[in-house]
Design a protein around this motif. Structure first.
Motif, PDB file in Angstrom:
ATOM      1  N   MET A  73       0.815  -1.195   0.000  1.00 42.77           N
ATOM      2  CA  MET A  73       0.000   0.000   0.000  1.00 42.77           C
ATOM      3  C   MET A  73       0.855   1.255   0.000  1.00 42.77           C
ATOM      4  O   MET A  73       0.525   2.220  -0.661  1.00 42.77           O
ATOM      5  CB  MET A  73      -0.931  -0.015   1.204  1.00 42.77           C
ATOM      6  N   SER A  74       1.940   1.248   0.732  1.00 48.26           N
ATOM      7  CA  SER A  74       2.774   2.441   0.776  1.00 48.26           C
ATOM      8  C   SER A  74       3.407   2.725  -0.588  1.00 48.26           C
ATOM      9  O   SER A  74       3.666   3.873  -0.922  1.00 48.26           O
ATOM     10  CB  SER A  74       3.852   2.316   1.847  1.00 48.26           C
ATOM     11  N   SER A  75       3.677   1.697  -1.394  1.00 46.81           N
ATOM     12  CA  SER A  75       4.255   1.929  -2.715  1.00 46.81           C
ATOM     13  C   SER A  75       3.269   2.657  -3.621  1.00 46.81           C
ATOM     14  O   SER A  75       3.663   3.401  -4.497  1.00 46.81           O
ATOM     15  CB  SER A  75       4.715   0.625  -3.346  1.00 46.81           C
ATOM     16  N   LYS A  76       1.961   2.430  -3.419  1.00 46.97           N
ATOM     17  CA  LYS A  76       0.963   3.141  -4.205  1.00 46.97           C
ATOM     18  C   LYS A  76       0.985   4.633  -3.887  1.00 46.97           C
ATOM     19  O   LYS A  76       0.755   5.459  -4.751  1.00 46.97           O
ATOM     20  CB  LYS A  76      -0.434   2.576  -3.952  1.00 46.97           C
ATOM     21  N   LEU A  77       1.266   4.960  -2.636  1.00 44.26           N
ATOM     22  CA  LEU A  77       1.359   6.371  -2.253  1.00 44.26           C
ATOM     23  C   LEU A  77       2.593   7.033  -2.853  1.00 44.26           C
ATOM     24  O   LEU A  77       2.572   8.208  -3.190  1.00 44.26           O
ATOM     25  CB  LEU A  77       1.393   6.511  -0.728  1.00 44.26           C
ATOM     26  N   THR A 100       4.171   6.137  -5.698  1.00 44.53           N
ATOM     27  CA  THR A 100       4.243   6.070  -7.150  1.00 44.53           C
ATOM     28  C   THR A 100       4.143   7.441  -7.819  1.00 44.53           C
ATOM     29  O   THR A 100       4.955   7.735  -8.698  1.00 44.53           O
ATOM     30  CB  THR A 100       3.174   5.100  -7.694  1.00 44.53           C
ATOM     31  N   PRO A 101       3.195   8.306  -7.466  1.00 45.29           N
ATOM     32  CA  PRO A 101       3.157   9.628  -8.113  1.00 45.29           C
ATOM     33  C   PRO A 101       4.429  10.456  -7.831  1.00 45.29           C
ATOM     34  O   PRO A 101       4.912  11.166  -8.704  1.00 45.29           O
ATOM     35  CB  PRO A 101       1.931  10.307  -7.512  1.00 45.29           C
ATOM     36  N   ASP A 139       7.426   9.157  -7.230  1.00 43.89           N
ATOM     37  CA  ASP A 139       8.471   8.530  -8.038  1.00 43.89           C
ATOM     38  C   ASP A 139       8.399   8.994  -9.495  1.00 43.89           C
ATOM     39  O   ASP A 139       9.426   9.281 -10.112  1.00 43.89           O
ATOM     40  CB  ASP A 139       8.375   7.005  -7.991  1.00 43.89           C
ATOM     41  N   ARG A 140       7.197   9.066 -10.033  1.00 42.20           N
ATOM     42  CA  ARG A 140       7.030   9.514 -11.423  1.00 42.20           C
ATOM     43  C   ARG A 140       7.497  10.956 -11.585  1.00 42.20           C
ATOM     44  O   ARG A 140       8.163  11.284 -12.558  1.00 42.20           O
ATOM     45  CB  ARG A 140       5.577   9.384 -11.860  1.00 42.20           C
TER      46      ARG A 140
END
Length: 154
Positions: free
Chosen positions: A1-5, A7-8, A10-11
């Motif tokens: 779940m933390s990786s979904k937060l 991701t933006p 990181d992009r």
């Protein structure tokens, strides 16, 4: 779940060009040491900046005589060495010329300042300079530098 937060974020970060980070690091260190040398010299002014690196104020000599505890060399010699180093190495870093050598030289000077002149400022100031120097020494002047223009072997 933390990786979904993340991701933006990181992009976004992935789109920041390396040269932008490199120039920012070089500008930060340049400004620190350029402002310091400006307080030590007078004469030959252009655009509000002093360029007479040989014309050192008496107050700079007094600081090295009475406040700074630079070991092993006479205080007047230390005043000249530090003034010249701040003047030339900061300009070299700004333009990305002999960038790694300049960063290493100012790092050594920073460590001497840390140990002998201002040991109480370690966490509040010098540790950040050291991290920036480490970045500059690792990556050099980058793509937007005189080092790259003059020495890049393609």
């Amino acid at each position: 779940m933390s990786s979904k937060l993340l991701t933006p974020i990181d992009r976004f970060v992935a789109h920041i060009p390396e040269f932008v980070v490199n120039i920012a690091m070089r500008l930060i260190i340049f400004k620190i040491f350029w402002l310091s040398v400006q307080a030590k010299i007078v004469g030959a002014t252009f655009a509000g900046q002093h360029f007479a690196f040989w014309n050192i104020k008496k107050t700079a000599f007094l600081l090295f005589d009475f406040e700074y505890n630079v070991p092993l060399i006479p205080s007047s010699m230390a005043t000249y060495i530090v003034t010249f180093a701040e003047f030339f190495f900061s300009l070299f870093i700004l333009f990305g010329l002999f960038t790694r050598l300049s960063a290493f030289s100012l790092l050594i000077m920073t460590l001497i300042i840390q140990v002998y002149v201002h040991p109480q400022l370690w966490w509040s100031v010098h540790v950040f300079w050291i991290v920036i120097f480490m970045y500059i020494m690792k990556y050099g002047g980058g793509t937007v530098s005189l080092d790259n223009l003059l020495f890049n072997k393609r």
